[in-house]
Design an enzyme around this catalytic site. Sequence first.
Site, PDB file in Angstrom:
ATOM      1  N   LYS A  64       3.562   5.153  16.921  1.00 51.90           N
ATOM      2  CA  LYS A  64       2.588   5.017  15.831  1.00 51.90           C
ATOM      3  C   LYS A  64       1.332   5.842  16.120  1.00 51.90           C
ATOM      4  CE  LYS A  64       1.480   0.723  14.291  1.00 51.90           C
ATOM      5  NZ  LYS A  64       1.753  -0.709  14.267  1.00 51.90           N
TER       6      LYS A  64
ATOM      7  N   ARG B 144      -1.254   0.856  21.594  1.00 49.78           N
ATOM      8  CA  ARG B 144      -0.171   0.374  22.459  1.00 49.78           C
ATOM      9  C   ARG B 144       1.130   1.077  22.093  1.00 49.78           C
ATOM     10  NH1 ARG B 144      -0.335  -5.951  21.182  1.00 49.78           N
ATOM     11  NH2 ARG B 144       0.235  -4.968  19.222  1.00 49.78           N
TER      12      ARG B 144
ATOM     13  N   LYS C  89       0.802  -1.240   0.000  1.00 52.48           N
ATOM     14  CA  LYS C  89       0.000   0.000   0.000  1.00 52.48           C
ATOM     15  C   LYS C  89       0.832   1.286   0.000  1.00 52.48           C
ATOM     16  CE  LYS C  89      -4.148  -1.969   2.074  1.00 52.48           C
ATOM     17  NZ  LYS C  89      -5.208  -1.858   3.073  1.00 52.48           N
TER      18      LYS C  89
HETATM   19  P1  NDP Z   1      -1.795  -3.033  10.951  1.00 53.79           P
HETATM   20  O1  NDP Z   1      -0.907  -4.187  11.188  1.00 53.79           O
HETATM   21  O2  NDP Z   1      -1.331  -1.891  10.123  1.00 53.79           O
HETATM   22  O3  NDP Z   1      -2.241  -2.408  12.384  1.00 53.79           O
HETATM   23  C1  NDP Z   1      -2.739  -3.233  13.396  1.00 53.79           C
HETATM   24  C2  NDP Z   1      -3.134  -2.370  14.599  1.00 53.79           C
HETATM   25  O4  NDP Z   1      -3.744  -3.219  15.561  1.00 53.79           O
HETATM   26  C3  NDP Z   1      -1.970  -1.685  15.280  1.00 53.79           C
HETATM   27  O5  NDP Z   1      -2.351  -0.416  15.725  1.00 53.79           O
HETATM   28  C4  NDP Z   1      -1.689  -2.600  16.480  1.00 53.79           C
HETATM   29  O6  NDP Z   1      -1.168  -1.938  17.617  1.00 53.79           O
HETATM   30  C5  NDP Z   1      -3.090  -3.051  16.818  1.00 53.79           C
HETATM   31  N1  NDP Z   1      -3.119  -4.320  17.545  1.00 53.79           N
HETATM   32  C6  NDP Z   1      -2.923  -5.564  17.037  1.00 53.79           C
HETATM   33  N2  NDP Z   1      -3.047  -6.492  18.020  1.00 53.79           N
HETATM   34  C7  NDP Z   1      -3.319  -5.801  19.157  1.00 53.79           C
HETATM   35  C8  NDP Z   1      -3.545  -6.176  20.509  1.00 53.79           C
HETATM   36  N3  NDP Z   1      -3.527  -7.461  20.903  1.00 53.79           N
HETATM   37  N4  NDP Z   1      -3.795  -5.211  21.433  1.00 53.79           N
HETATM   38  C9  NDP Z   1      -3.829  -3.896  21.059  1.00 53.79           C
HETATM   39  N5  NDP Z   1      -3.603  -3.479  19.803  1.00 53.79           N
HETATM   40  C10 NDP Z   1      -3.356  -4.418  18.860  1.00 53.79           C
HETATM   41  O7  NDP Z   1      -3.133  -3.641  10.362  1.00 53.79           O
HETATM   42  P2  NDP Z   1      -4.280  -2.891   9.528  1.00 53.79           P
HETATM   43  O8  NDP Z   1      -4.531  -1.585  10.157  1.00 53.79           O
HETATM   44  O9  NDP Z   1      -3.972  -2.936   8.091  1.00 53.79           O
HETATM   45  O10 NDP Z   1      -5.526  -3.873   9.756  1.00 53.79           O
HETATM   46  C11 NDP Z   1      -6.185  -3.928  11.007  1.00 53.79           C
HETATM   47  C12 NDP Z   1      -7.443  -4.769  10.829  1.00 53.79           C
HETATM   48  O11 NDP Z   1      -8.332  -4.099   9.939  1.00 53.79           O
HETATM   49  C13 NDP Z   1      -7.192  -6.160  10.212  1.00 53.79           C
HETATM   50  O12 NDP Z   1      -7.936  -7.107  10.948  1.00 53.79           O
HETATM   51  C14 NDP Z   1      -7.741  -6.032   8.807  1.00 53.79           C
HETATM   52  O13 NDP Z   1      -8.246  -7.255   8.335  1.00 53.79           O
HETATM   53  C15 NDP Z   1      -8.869  -5.040   9.030  1.00 53.79           C
HETATM   54  N6  NDP Z   1      -9.248  -4.324   7.804  1.00 53.79           N
HETATM   55  C16 NDP Z   1     -10.557  -4.381   7.418  1.00 53.79           C
HETATM   56  C17 NDP Z   1     -10.958  -3.737   6.281  1.00 53.79           C
HETATM   57  C18 NDP Z   1     -12.389  -3.831   5.879  1.00 53.79           C
HETATM   58  O14 NDP Z   1     -12.697  -3.471   4.732  1.00 53.79           O
HETATM   59  N7  NDP Z   1     -13.303  -4.243   6.749  1.00 53.79           N
HETATM   60  C19 NDP Z   1     -10.024  -2.974   5.434  1.00 53.79           C
HETATM   61  C20 NDP Z   1      -8.668  -2.938   5.952  1.00 53.79           C
HETATM   62  C21 NDP Z   1      -8.308  -3.610   7.099  1.00 53.79           C
HETATM   63  P3  NDP Z   1       0.402  -1.575  17.789  1.00 53.79           P
HETATM   64  O15 NDP Z   1       0.662  -0.429  16.849  1.00 53.79           O
HETATM   65  O16 NDP Z   1       0.511  -1.190  19.204  1.00 53.79           O
HETATM   66  O17 NDP Z   1       1.142  -2.824  17.418  1.00 53.79           O
END
Ligand code: NDP
Length: 279
Positions: A157, A153, A69
């Site tokens: 970021k 967390r 992306k």
């Molecule tokens: P990223 O990997 O870019 O970001 C993930 C985020 O989730 C980070 O902020 C991370 O926190 C946080 N996170 C993950 N696990 C935990 C946890 N156990 N506790 C607290 N925070 C947590 O992923 P994306 O943003 O690309 O995707 C996120 C979700 O969105 C996915 O499940 C994806 O499938 C979904 N999605 C859905 C779409 C739709 O059309 N419905 C479109 C795009 C995405 P930290 O920064 O602290 O690690």
Amino acid sequence: MNFLSKITGSFSTPSAANPTVAMVEAAYKHHGLDFRYLNCEVLPKDLEAAVKGARAMNWVGFNCSLPHKVEVIKFLDGLGESAKLMGAVNCVVLRDGKYIGENTDGKGFLKSLKSIIDPAGKSIAILGAGGAARAIAVELALENASRITVVNRDQNKGKDLVDLINNKTKCKSEFKDWSTKFEVPDHVQILVNATSIGMSPDIDARININPDSFRADLVVADVIVNPPMTNLLKDAKAKGCQIVDGLGMVINQAVLGIKFWTGEDVDPEVMRKKLLEVL
Ligand code: NDP
């Protein structure tokens, strides 16, 4: 369909599950659009060649999944407004012979949310600060949300996203560290889970949040597509909140992509039906 159908598609990594193919092809078929949507496995090292290939074959556009992306931007000819702000592209559109990068993730979410509540003037808390959170926060800010609290967390970021909103939009944003159980503050009217917590196969995973802080007038949205009814949404429903699931977001971003590529407004219900069939 014939072998000269116009081509659209997705550049994904080999591991990416892509229900979008079935959904988009169902819409093309239903509306008699002479287009195809192909899922192509593209490794990061091959991304430039893949974009060149799409140009050579005159593809009218394509989606990009993670991890492409951000990287894809350097191979494009320009960016739409929100894609420029986010620094991420999930949908490329051929316009006047140029590949323009758009981001339909946040726009898809917005459309879904707006069927329940208008975010203009609202105070919103977003859990997460990854790609989905960034796309959603930027669109909400451009839609005149008054305040966005980013709960994450990873402080760097989270603060990065807050700075982006404060410096590039009129919306006010603040960071909330997520080392303890999150209590939804009274000023928050919309809560969005933009983390991956609750996504299959970890469907029992619980978000670090206190459901007793959910008021009945709170709208709770989740980005998780599979399963659409997450524990967060179940808790919110039990407290009388209105809920928005992740299906609407994925369907609406596909509706927008198809509009960009073909000029047609397709029926989201056709795609919802197909998506539920393949999930
Ligand atoms: P990223 O990997 O870019 O970001 C993930 C985020 O989730 C980070 O902020 C991370 O926190 C946080 N996170 C993950 N696990 C935990 C946890 N156990 N506790 C607290 N925070 C947590 O992923 P994306 O943003 O690309 O995707 C996120 C979700 O969105 C996915 O499940 C994806 O499938 C979904 N999605 C859905 C779409 C739709 O059309 N419905 C479109 C795009 C995405 P930290 O920064 O602290 O690690």
